[in-house]
Design an enzyme around this catalytic site. Structure first.
Site, PDB file in Angstrom:
ATOM      1  N   CYS A   1      -5.702   0.559   5.532  1.00  0.00           N
ATOM      2  CA  CYS A   1      -6.228  -0.792   5.741  1.00  0.00           C
ATOM      3  C   CYS A   1      -5.704  -1.329   7.070  1.00  0.00           C
ATOM      4  O   CYS A   1      -4.854  -0.713   7.718  1.00  0.00           O
ATOM      5  CB  CYS A   1      -5.814  -1.713   4.588  1.00  0.00           C
ATOM      6  SG  CYS A   1      -4.056  -2.167   4.576  1.00  0.00           S
TER       7      CYS A   1
ATOM      8  N   CYS B   1      -1.856  -1.816   7.214  1.00  0.00           N
ATOM      9  CA  CYS B   1      -1.143  -0.540   7.320  1.00  0.00           C
ATOM     10  C   CYS B   1      -1.313   0.074   8.705  1.00  0.00           C
ATOM     11  O   CYS B   1      -0.366   0.639   9.254  1.00  0.00           O
ATOM     12  CB  CYS B   1      -1.620   0.428   6.250  1.00  0.00           C
ATOM     13  SG  CYS B   1      -1.029  -0.010   4.608  1.00  0.00           S
TER      14      CYS B   1
ATOM     15  N   TYR C   1      -1.354  -4.479  20.252  1.00  0.00           N
ATOM     16  CA  TYR C   1      -0.043  -4.563  20.875  1.00  0.00           C
ATOM     17  C   TYR C   1       0.908  -3.657  20.118  1.00  0.00           C
ATOM     18  O   TYR C   1       0.618  -3.233  18.998  1.00  0.00           O
ATOM     19  CB  TYR C   1       0.475  -6.006  20.836  1.00  0.00           C
ATOM     20  CG  TYR C   1       0.738  -6.495  19.423  1.00  0.00           C
ATOM     21  CD1 TYR C   1      -0.288  -7.008  18.643  1.00  0.00           C
ATOM     22  CD2 TYR C   1       2.004  -6.405  18.859  1.00  0.00           C
ATOM     23  CE1 TYR C   1      -0.055  -7.428  17.342  1.00  0.00           C
ATOM     24  CE2 TYR C   1       2.242  -6.830  17.564  1.00  0.00           C
ATOM     25  CZ  TYR C   1       1.208  -7.337  16.814  1.00  0.00           C
ATOM     26  OH  TYR C   1       1.442  -7.751  15.525  1.00  0.00           O
TER      27      TYR C   1
ATOM     28  N   GLU D   1       0.958   3.673   2.061  1.00  0.00           N
ATOM     29  CA  GLU D   1       1.508   3.979   3.385  1.00  0.00           C
ATOM     30  C   GLU D   1       2.773   3.178   3.657  1.00  0.00           C
ATOM     31  O   GLU D   1       3.712   3.691   4.272  1.00  0.00           O
ATOM     32  CB  GLU D   1       0.473   3.684   4.484  1.00  0.00           C
ATOM     33  CG  GLU D   1      -0.765   4.556   4.422  1.00  0.00           C
ATOM     34  CD  GLU D   1      -1.897   3.925   3.623  1.00  0.00           C
ATOM     35  OE1 GLU D   1      -3.057   4.257   3.895  1.00  0.00           O
ATOM     36  OE2 GLU D   1      -1.628   3.094   2.720  1.00  0.00           O
TER      37      GLU D   1
ATOM     38  N   TRP E   1       4.673  -3.806  18.645  1.00  0.00           N
ATOM     39  CA  TRP E   1       5.718  -4.742  18.277  1.00  0.00           C
ATOM     40  C   TRP E   1       6.838  -4.674  19.303  1.00  0.00           C
ATOM     41  O   TRP E   1       7.331  -3.607  19.649  1.00  0.00           O
ATOM     42  CB  TRP E   1       6.201  -4.381  16.890  1.00  0.00           C
ATOM     43  CG  TRP E   1       7.187  -5.291  16.259  1.00  0.00           C
ATOM     44  CD1 TRP E   1       7.434  -6.588  16.549  1.00  0.00           C
ATOM     45  CD2 TRP E   1       8.054  -4.950  15.182  1.00  0.00           C
ATOM     46  NE1 TRP E   1       8.403  -7.093  15.734  1.00  0.00           N
ATOM     47  CE2 TRP E   1       8.799  -6.094  14.874  1.00  0.00           C
ATOM     48  CE3 TRP E   1       8.275  -3.802  14.449  1.00  0.00           C
ATOM     49  CZ2 TRP E   1       9.749  -6.114  13.874  1.00  0.00           C
ATOM     50  CZ3 TRP E   1       9.215  -3.826  13.445  1.00  0.00           C
ATOM     51  CH2 TRP E   1       9.940  -4.977  13.168  1.00  0.00           C
TER      52      TRP E   1
ATOM     53  N   CYS F   1       0.843  -1.189   0.000  1.00  0.00           N
ATOM     54  CA  CYS F   1       0.000   0.000   0.000  1.00  0.00           C
ATOM     55  C   CYS F   1       0.885   1.250   0.000  1.00  0.00           C
ATOM     56  O   CYS F   1       2.068   1.189   0.344  1.00  0.00           O
ATOM     57  CB  CYS F   1      -0.887   0.026   1.239  1.00  0.00           C
ATOM     58  SG  CYS F   1      -2.051  -1.343   1.355  1.00  0.00           S
TER      59      CYS F   1
ATOM     60  N   ARG G   1     -11.018  10.462  -5.247  1.00  0.00           N
ATOM     61  CA  ARG G   1     -11.718   9.749  -4.178  1.00  0.00           C
ATOM     62  C   ARG G   1     -11.509  10.385  -2.818  1.00  0.00           C
ATOM     63  O   ARG G   1     -12.202  10.062  -1.863  1.00  0.00           O
ATOM     64  CB  ARG G   1     -11.280   8.284  -4.127  1.00  0.00           C
ATOM     65  CG  ARG G   1     -11.818   7.471  -5.289  1.00  0.00           C
ATOM     66  CD  ARG G   1     -11.471   6.013  -5.165  1.00  0.00           C
ATOM     67  NE  ARG G   1     -10.046   5.809  -5.416  1.00  0.00           N
ATOM     68  CZ  ARG G   1      -9.324   4.844  -4.878  1.00  0.00           C
ATOM     69  NH1 ARG G   1      -9.864   3.981  -4.048  1.00  0.00           N
ATOM     70  NH2 ARG G   1      -8.044   4.726  -5.167  1.00  0.00           N
TER      71      ARG G   1
END
Length: 146
Positions: free
Chosen positions: A93, A96, A130, A61, A132, A59, A87
Site C-alpha cells: 500500500c 508501506c 522524498y 511489510e 526521510w 501491514c 491471492r
C-alpha cells in the site's frame, strides 16, 4: 549465506515461496490476511504477517521491518507480500511504500500477478518522493552507516 533462487526477471522465487507458505499456514481469520517475506543482505529470510485491527493495525511489510530488526537484520534487499486464500503477490500500500523507501532506499520489491511478477526498485513504486531526512546518505544518520 543462503543462495537466492531466481527465476525469470531476477525474481527471488524462494522469497515468494516463503511468503506464500506463511500466508497459507499462518493467515487464518480476519486478523492475519497478508504475509510478507524479506531477504536480508546476509541472505537470511525473515517472515511476518499483518496484524489487522479496526484502528489501523500494521501491514505485513511493517511487521516485517520490526521482525527483521528483532533478529539483528540491518538491511533488507528484497521484499514481497502475499495474500491469504491463494491471492498471490500483492503490492504494498502507499504507507508501506513510503516506509520501505525511508528505511531501505535501495530495496527491491516484488510486484505483479501470476507469471508477470517482477522485482522493481521501491523508488519506482513511489515516484518523485522524498527520502526521510534521518535516512539521507552522508548525514551520519543513515541506518546503514551506524
Amino acid at each position: 549465506m543462503t543462495t537466492t533462487t531466481t527465476g525469470s526477471g531476477g525474481v527471488d522465487q524462494e522469497l515468494v515461496r516463503a511468503a506464500a507458505r506463511v500466508a497459507r499456514t499462518r493467515c487464518r481469520g480476519d486478523n492475519h490476511t497478508m504475509a510478507a517475506a524479506g531477504r536480508a543482505d546476509d541472505g537470511r529470510i525473515v517472515t511476518a504477517v499483518n496484524a489487522y485491527h479496526f484502528t489501523g493495525g500494521p501491514c505485513a511489510e511493517l511487521v516485517l521491518i520490526g521482525a527483521a530488526a528483532a533478529q539483528g537484520v540491518r538491511r533488507l534487499v528484497t521484499v514481497v507480500a502475499v495474500g491469504d486464500r491463494d491471492r498471490g503477490v500483492v503490492p504494498p500500500c502507499g504507507r508501506c511504500r513510503q516506509v520501505l523507501l525511508d528505511y531501505f532506499p535501495d530495496l527491491e520489491v516484488i510486484v505483479g500477478t501470476g507469471d508477470g511478477i517482477r522485482a522493481v526498485p521501491v523508488a519506482e513504486l513511489l515516484p518523485e518522493s522524498y527520502v526521510w531526512a534521518d535516512h539521507q546518505p552522508g548525514t551520519g544518520t543513515d541506518p546503514d552507516s551506524r
